[in-house]
Motif scaffolding. Sequence first.
Motif, mmCIF file in Angstrom:
data_model
loop_
_atom_site.group_PDB
_atom_site.id
_atom_site.type_symbol
_atom_site.label_atom_id
_atom_site.label_comp_id
_atom_site.label_asym_id
_atom_site.label_seq_id
_atom_site.Cartn_x
_atom_site.Cartn_y
_atom_site.Cartn_z
ATOM 1 N N ARG A 179 28.359 27.993 40.716
ATOM 2 C CA ARG A 179 29.783 28.308 40.609
ATOM 3 C C ARG A 179 30.109 28.508 39.134
ATOM 4 N NH1 ARG A 179 34.563 28.806 42.976
ATOM 5 N NH2 ARG A 179 36.377 27.848 42.027
ATOM 6 N N PRO A 180 30.291 29.757 38.725
ATOM 7 C CA PRO A 180 30.617 30.008 37.323
ATOM 8 C C PRO A 180 31.916 29.309 36.922
ATOM 9 C CG PRO A 180 30.059 32.045 38.454
ATOM 10 C CD PRO A 180 30.193 30.985 39.501
ATOM 11 N N LYS A 181 31.966 28.868 35.692
ATOM 12 C CA LYS A 181 33.180 28.233 35.168
ATOM 13 C C LYS A 181 34.254 29.288 34.924
ATOM 14 C CE LYS A 181 34.535 25.212 31.352
ATOM 15 N NZ LYS A 181 34.025 24.541 30.143
ATOM 16 N N TYR A 182 33.835 30.414 34.350
ATOM 17 C CA TYR A 182 34.732 31.539 34.050
ATOM 18 C C TYR A 182 33.968 32.842 34.193
ATOM 19 C CZ TYR A 182 37.449 28.024 31.480
ATOM 20 O OH TYR A 182 38.154 26.907 31.117
ATOM 21 N N TYR A 183 34.741 33.894 34.340
ATOM 22 C CA TYR A 183 34.248 35.255 34.153
ATOM 23 C C TYR A 183 34.939 35.794 32.922
ATOM 24 C CZ TYR A 183 32.246 35.370 38.835
ATOM 25 O OH TYR A 183 31.482 35.125 39.938
ATOM 26 N N THR A 184 34.312 36.769 32.287
ATOM 27 C CA THR A 184 34.960 37.448 31.173
ATOM 28 C C THR A 184 34.594 38.923 31.237
ATOM 29 O OG1 THR A 184 35.371 37.408 28.792
ATOM 30 C CG2 THR A 184 33.111 37.056 29.496
ATOM 31 N N ASP A 185 35.424 39.742 30.630
ATOM 32 C CA ASP A 185 35.214 41.192 30.647
ATOM 33 C C ASP A 185 35.979 41.786 29.476
ATOM 34 O OD1 ASP A 185 34.211 43.211 33.069
ATOM 35 O OD2 ASP A 185 35.628 44.126 31.675
ATOM 36 N N ASN A 186 35.518 42.910 28.978
ATOM 37 C CA ASN A 186 36.232 43.595 27.894
ATOM 38 C C ASN A 186 37.436 44.382 28.379
ATOM 39 O OD1 ASN A 186 34.730 42.754 25.606
ATOM 40 N ND2 ASN A 186 33.083 44.147 26.210
ATOM 41 N N ASN A 187 37.569 44.548 29.669
ATOM 42 C CA ASN A 187 38.693 45.280 30.252
ATOM 43 C C ASN A 187 39.899 44.351 30.354
ATOM 44 O OD1 ASN A 187 40.577 46.538 31.915
ATOM 45 N ND2 ASN A 187 39.022 47.477 33.211
ATOM 46 N N GLU A 188 40.879 44.545 29.473
ATOM 47 C CA GLU A 188 42.015 43.622 29.417
ATOM 48 C C GLU A 188 42.865 43.604 30.683
ATOM 49 O OE1 GLU A 188 45.530 45.478 26.877
ATOM 50 O OE2 GLU A 188 43.618 45.578 25.797
ATOM 51 N N SER A 189 42.756 44.619 31.528
ATOM 52 C CA SER A 189 43.531 44.608 32.776
ATOM 53 C C SER A 189 43.025 43.528 33.744
ATOM 54 C CB SER A 189 43.500 45.977 33.455
ATOM 55 O OG SER A 189 42.215 46.252 33.972
ATOM 56 N N LYS A 190 41.841 42.981 33.487
ATOM 57 C CA LYS A 190 41.265 41.941 34.343
ATOM 58 C C LYS A 190 41.569 40.531 33.837
ATOM 59 C CE LYS A 190 37.714 45.116 35.771
ATOM 60 N NZ LYS A 190 36.317 45.425 35.924
ATOM 61 N N TRP A 191 42.006 40.418 32.593
ATOM 62 C CA TRP A 191 42.270 39.112 31.993
ATOM 63 C C TRP A 191 43.413 38.411 32.711
ATOM 64 C CZ3 TRP A 191 42.568 41.071 26.267
ATOM 65 C CH2 TRP A 191 41.328 41.590 25.898
ATOM 66 N N GLY A 192 43.271 37.122 32.907
ATOM 67 C CA GLY A 192 44.318 36.336 33.544
ATOM 68 C C GLY A 192 44.312 36.423 35.061
ATOM 69 N N LYS A 193 43.428 37.224 35.609
ATOM 70 C CA LYS A 193 43.324 37.358 37.061
ATOM 71 C C LYS A 193 42.169 36.503 37.564
ATOM 72 C CE LYS A 193 45.386 41.882 37.056
ATOM 73 N NZ LYS A 193 45.243 43.287 37.303
ATOM 74 N N LEU A 194 42.031 36.439 38.857
ATOM 75 C CA LEU A 194 40.927 35.716 39.474
ATOM 76 C C LEU A 194 39.914 36.707 40.022
ATOM 77 C CD1 LEU A 194 42.840 32.962 41.478
ATOM 78 C CD2 LEU A 194 41.736 32.740 39.243
ATOM 79 N N PHE A 195 38.652 36.380 39.873
ATOM 80 C CA PHE A 195 37.556 37.152 40.440
ATOM 81 C C PHE A 195 36.746 36.159 41.267
ATOM 82 C CE2 PHE A 195 33.333 39.279 40.102
ATOM 83 C CZ PHE A 195 33.685 40.514 40.612
ATOM 84 N N TYR A 196 36.740 36.333 42.574
ATOM 85 C CA TYR A 196 36.138 35.362 43.478
ATOM 86 C C TYR A 196 36.701 33.959 43.222
ATOM 87 C CZ TYR A 196 32.984 39.004 45.006
ATOM 88 O OH TYR A 196 32.476 40.175 45.534
ATOM 89 N N ASN A 197 38.009 33.912 43.036
ATOM 90 C CA ASN A 197 38.755 32.661 42.822
ATOM 91 C C ASN A 197 38.396 31.926 41.539
ATOM 92 O OD1 ASN A 197 40.402 32.802 45.173
ATOM 93 N ND2 ASN A 197 38.616 32.208 46.373
ATOM 94 N N ILE A 198 37.853 32.638 40.568
ATOM 95 C CA ILE A 198 37.499 32.061 39.271
ATOM 96 C C ILE A 198 38.227 32.861 38.191
ATOM 97 C CG2 ILE A 198 35.593 31.607 37.680
ATOM 98 C CD1 ILE A 198 33.834 31.320 40.219
ATOM 99 N N PRO A 199 38.831 32.177 37.207
ATOM 100 C CA PRO A 199 39.608 32.874 36.178
ATOM 101 C C PRO A 199 38.763 33.839 35.338
ATOM 102 C CG PRO A 199 39.939 30.489 36.036
ATOM 103 C CD PRO A 199 38.854 30.727 37.031
ATOM 104 N N VAL A 200 39.399 34.948 34.970
ATOM 105 C CA VAL A 200 38.792 35.925 34.061
ATOM 106 C C VAL A 200 39.476 35.772 32.704
ATOM 107 C CG1 VAL A 200 38.332 38.361 33.609
ATOM 108 C CG2 VAL A 200 38.364 37.510 35.980
ATOM 109 N N LEU A 201 38.685 35.432 31.698
ATOM 110 C CA LEU A 201 39.190 35.235 30.340
ATOM 111 C C LEU A 201 38.866 36.422 29.453
ATOM 112 C CD1 LEU A 201 37.945 31.595 29.617
ATOM 113 C CD2 LEU A 201 40.178 32.298 30.484
ATOM 114 N N PRO A 202 39.667 36.630 28.417
ATOM 115 C CA PRO A 202 39.278 37.616 27.410
ATOM 116 C C PRO A 202 38.089 37.076 26.612
ATOM 117 C CG PRO A 202 41.483 36.730 26.949
ATOM 118 C CD PRO A 202 40.978 36.063 28.163
#
Length: 80
Positions: A22-45
């Motif tokens: 179970r990942p602690k966080y996801y991250t991505d360079n696409n700012e439209s994904k920041w603050g959202k959940l991906f598979y119920n896990i937060p996406v951080l910048p």
Amino acid sequence: MIFGVRNTTSLYQKCFLKENIRPKYYTDNNESKWGKLFYNIPVLPPNELKNEKDSLFLICSANRETNDEIGMQLTDLGVY
């Protein structure tokens, strides 16, 4: 910590579940994904990863050049 919120990461989800990862966080360079959940896990910048120096990072990209670029980005952030 999983870097990448795209199709390749989605393909890994069954493996994560099977292995009880179970990942602690996801991250991505696409700012439209920041603050959202991906598979119920937060996406951080990515710039918020500076406090995650002891974390294990998995770069989820099928493109070697992209993997290299993200690796350099993590090095610049001081976490890789």
